[in-house]
Scaffold this motif. Structure first.
Motif, PDB file in Angstrom:
ATOM      1  N   HIS A 110       0.565  -1.161  -0.047  1.00  0.00           N
ATOM      2  CA  HIS A 110      -0.422  -0.169  -0.024  1.00  0.00           C
ATOM      3  C   HIS A 110       1.046   0.731   0.069  1.00  0.00           C
ATOM      4  N   ARG A 111       1.368   1.828  -1.225  1.00  0.00           N
ATOM      5  CA  ARG A 111       1.951   2.770  -1.116  1.00  0.00           C
ATOM      6  C   ARG A 111       1.360   4.454  -0.656  1.00  0.00           C
ATOM      7  N   VAL A 112       1.958   4.872  -0.526  1.00  0.00           N
ATOM      8  CA  VAL A 112       0.942   6.615   0.400  1.00  0.00           C
ATOM      9  C   VAL A 112       2.385   7.295   0.223  1.00  0.00           C
ATOM     10  N   ASP A 113       1.998   9.065   0.283  1.00  0.00           N
ATOM     11  CA  ASP A 113       3.426   9.561   0.179  1.00  0.00           C
ATOM     12  C   ASP A 113       4.295  10.535   1.439  1.00  0.00           C
ATOM     13  N   SER A 114       4.224   9.980   2.446  1.00  0.00           N
ATOM     14  CA  SER A 114       3.632  10.478   3.678  1.00  0.00           C
ATOM     15  C   SER A 114       3.634   9.781   4.854  1.00  0.00           C
ATOM     16  N   LEU A 115       4.520   9.717   5.835  1.00  0.00           N
ATOM     17  CA  LEU A 115       4.020   9.270   7.808  1.00  0.00           C
ATOM     18  C   LEU A 115       2.606   9.697   7.775  1.00  0.00           C
ATOM     19  N   ALA A 116       2.379  10.789   7.361  1.00  0.00           N
ATOM     20  CA  ALA A 116       0.893  11.533   7.833  1.00  0.00           C
ATOM     21  C   ALA A 116       0.270  10.504   6.593  1.00  0.00           C
ATOM     22  N   GLN A 117      -0.046  10.598   5.255  1.00  0.00           N
ATOM     23  CA  GLN A 117      -0.998   8.904   4.949  1.00  0.00           C
ATOM     24  C   GLN A 117      -0.601   7.965   5.635  1.00  0.00           C
ATOM     25  N   ALA A 118       0.459   6.917   5.845  1.00  0.00           N
ATOM     26  CA  ALA A 118       0.928   6.056   6.186  1.00  0.00           C
ATOM     27  C   ALA A 118       0.175   6.027   7.887  1.00  0.00           C
ATOM     28  N   ALA A 119      -0.404   6.551   8.301  1.00  0.00           N
ATOM     29  CA  ALA A 119      -0.490   6.813   9.928  1.00  0.00           C
ATOM     30  C   ALA A 119      -2.238   6.562   9.969  1.00  0.00           C
ATOM     31  N   HIS A 120      -2.932   7.579   8.783  1.00  0.00           N
ATOM     32  CA  HIS A 120      -3.905   7.445   8.414  1.00  0.00           C
ATOM     33  C   HIS A 120      -4.621   6.084   7.669  1.00  0.00           C
ATOM     34  N   VAL A 121      -3.893   4.716   7.301  1.00  0.00           N
ATOM     35  CA  VAL A 121      -4.469   3.882   6.338  1.00  0.00           C
ATOM     36  C   VAL A 121      -3.856   2.533   7.222  1.00  0.00           C
ATOM     37  N   LEU A 122      -3.061   3.002   8.104  1.00  0.00           N
ATOM     38  CA  LEU A 122      -2.521   1.784   9.407  1.00  0.00           C
ATOM     39  C   LEU A 122      -4.401   0.998  10.009  1.00  0.00           C
ATOM     40  N   PRO A 123      -4.581   1.848  10.832  1.00  0.00           N
ATOM     41  CA  PRO A 123      -6.109   1.554  11.089  1.00  0.00           C
ATOM     42  C   PRO A 123      -7.190   0.436  10.142  1.00  0.00           C
ATOM     43  N   SER A 124      -7.336   0.291   9.445  1.00  0.00           N
ATOM     44  CA  SER A 124      -7.802  -0.473   8.207  1.00  0.00           C
ATOM     45  C   SER A 124      -7.012  -1.653   7.976  1.00  0.00           C
ATOM     46  N   LEU A 125      -5.948  -1.622   8.456  1.00  0.00           N
ATOM     47  CA  LEU A 125      -4.750  -2.198   7.846  1.00  0.00           C
ATOM     48  C   LEU A 125      -4.518  -3.965   8.898  1.00  0.00           C
ATOM     49  N   GLY A 126      -4.325  -3.190  10.381  1.00  0.00           N
ATOM     50  CA  GLY A 126      -3.549  -4.144  10.931  1.00  0.00           C
ATOM     51  C   GLY A 126      -3.590  -3.498  12.735  1.00  0.00           C
ATOM     52  N   ARG A 127      -3.603  -4.462  13.440  1.00  0.00           N
ATOM     53  CA  ARG A 127      -3.647  -3.632  14.888  1.00  0.00           C
ATOM     54  C   ARG A 127      -2.316  -3.855  15.703  1.00  0.00           C
ATOM     55  N   ARG A 128      -1.080  -4.834  14.775  1.00  0.00           N
ATOM     56  CA  ARG A 128       0.108  -4.925  15.619  1.00  0.00           C
ATOM     57  C   ARG A 128       1.099  -3.974  14.505  1.00  0.00           C
ATOM     58  N   VAL A 129       1.804  -3.187  14.670  1.00  0.00           N
ATOM     59  CA  VAL A 129       2.753  -2.910  13.348  1.00  0.00           C
ATOM     60  C   VAL A 129       3.666  -2.766  13.833  1.00  0.00           C
ATOM     61  N   PHE A 130       4.990  -3.285  12.654  1.00  0.00           N
ATOM     62  CA  PHE A 130       6.297  -3.422  12.683  1.00  0.00           C
ATOM     63  C   PHE A 130       6.575  -1.698  11.782  1.00  0.00           C
ATOM     64  N   LEU A 131       7.229  -1.092  12.632  1.00  0.00           N
ATOM     65  CA  LEU A 131       7.233   0.494  12.103  1.00  0.00           C
ATOM     66  C   LEU A 131       8.254   0.568  12.066  1.00  0.00           C
ATOM     67  N   THR A 132       9.213   0.499  10.919  1.00  0.00           N
ATOM     68  CA  THR A 132      11.033   0.947  10.386  1.00  0.00           C
ATOM     69  C   THR A 132      11.141   1.803   9.644  1.00  0.00           C
TER      70      THR A 132
END
Length: 250
Positions: A110-132
Motif C-alpha cells: 500500500h503505497r503512500v506519500d508521507s508518514l501522515a498518510q501511512a498513519a491514516h491507512v494503518l487502522p484499516s490494515l492491522g493492529r500490531r505494527v512493525f514500524l521501521t
C-alpha cells in the motif's frame, strides 16, 4: 582530487573507502543524527553546513573538486542544497542513489506519500505494527492509541511517540530468518517501511510476503532534476575516474 561525499549510507561509506584506497583525498560529511555512526576511511566532518550557501562556501574554502550526494533517499532537503551549492561553487555533482524496491508476486503493498498518510491507512490494515521508518517521525503515529507498535531504530526515540510501543534498538543488515522470528514473536499483522531500497533491510519485505502481511510503503520524496546519477558505487567510481582524466589521454 578532493572529493566531498555527503554520506550516511552504506554506499557512501564504501565509496569513501574505495576512493581513499585509490589515493584520493576524500571527506565524508555526516548529519550527526546517529549517536555512534559507522565512520568511513578518510576525513570525516559531522554536522550541517548552513544551507546551500554554507555548503558552497565550504566547497570553495576546502578546494573541493567533486561533490557526491550519497545521502539517504529520505534525507530531505540536503539533495536540493547540494545541487544549488554545486552550481554556485562550480563543482561537478553526482548523485549516488540506490534503486527503490519493486513489488513481486505475493506482495500486498500500500503505497503512500508521507508518514501522515501511512498513519491514516494503518487502522484499516492491522493492529500490531512493525514500524521501521526510524525514530524521527514517530509523532505521526502518536495518536493511534488503538494500535501496538514494534519500533526498530538505531538510537532510542524521543516523544511524542505511540503510547503502546516496544522499542528494538538494532542496526542492519538483517536476515530473513531474523525477520521471520520477529514477526512471529510479536504477532505482527502489518509492516510500515520507507522505500529506502537497501539490501541490508529488504529481508523484512520477504518475511512479510511469506506471512501474507500488508506492507505500507512510503514513497521517496522528489529530488533535483538534471543531476547525473549513479546507482552503484562502481558506477560512481567510473564517473569520478572520468573527471580525473586529462583530455585526450583516454
Amino acid at each position: 582530487m578532493h572529493v566531498l561525499v555527503l554520506g550516511g549510507t552504506t554506499e557512501a561509506r564504501k565509496l569513501a573507502e574505495s576512493l581513499h584506497s585509490r589515493g584520493e583525498r576524500v571527506t565524508t560529511s555526516l548529519a550527526g543524527r546517529v549517536a555512534a555512526p559507522r565512520l568511513p576511511r578518510g576525513e570525516v566532518r559531522i554536522g550541517g553546513f548552513g544551507g546551500a550557501e554554507g555548503l558552497a562556501a565550504w566547497l570553495r574554502e576546502h578546494q573541493v573538486d567533486v561533490l557526491i550526494d550519497a545521502t539517504h533517499p529520505f534525507a530531505g532537503t540536503i539533495s536540493f542544497n547540494a545541487a544549488r551549492a554545486a552550481d554556485q561553487a562550480h563543482v561537478p555533482l553526482l548523485a549516488l542513489r540506490r534503486p527503490g524496491w519493486v513489488p513481486v508476486a505475493g506482495d500486498d503493498w500500500h503505497r503512500v506519500d508521507s508518514l501522515a498518510q501511512a498513519a491514516h491507512v494503518l487502522p484499516s490494515l492491522g493492529r500490531r505494527v512493525f514500524l521501521t521508518t526510524g525514530r524521527m517521525g514517530l509523532a505521526s503515529f502518536a495518536h493511534l492509541d488503538g494500535l501496538w507498535f514494534l519500533v526498530r531504530s538505531v538510537d532510542p526515540p524521543e516523544p511524542p511517540h505511540p503510547a503502546r510501543m516496544r522499542v528494538l534498538l538494532d542496526r542492519g543488515p538483517f536476515t530473513l530468518d531474523g525477520e521471520r522470528a520477529l514477526l512471529a514473536e510479536h504477532a505482527v499483522d502489518v509492516l510500515v517501511t520507507k522505500d529506502s531500497g537497501a539490501d541490508a533491510t529488504s529481508p523484512k519485505l520477504a518475511a512479510a510476503r511469506e506471512a501474507g502481511l500488508p506492507v505500507v510503503v512510503i514513497s521517496r520524496p522528489p529530488v533535483p532534476e538534471g543531476v547525473p546519477t549513479a546507482t552503484t558505487v562502481e558506477e560512481a567510481l567510473v564517473w569520478v575516474t572520468g573527471l580525473g582524466q586529462v583530455p585526450g589521454t583516454g
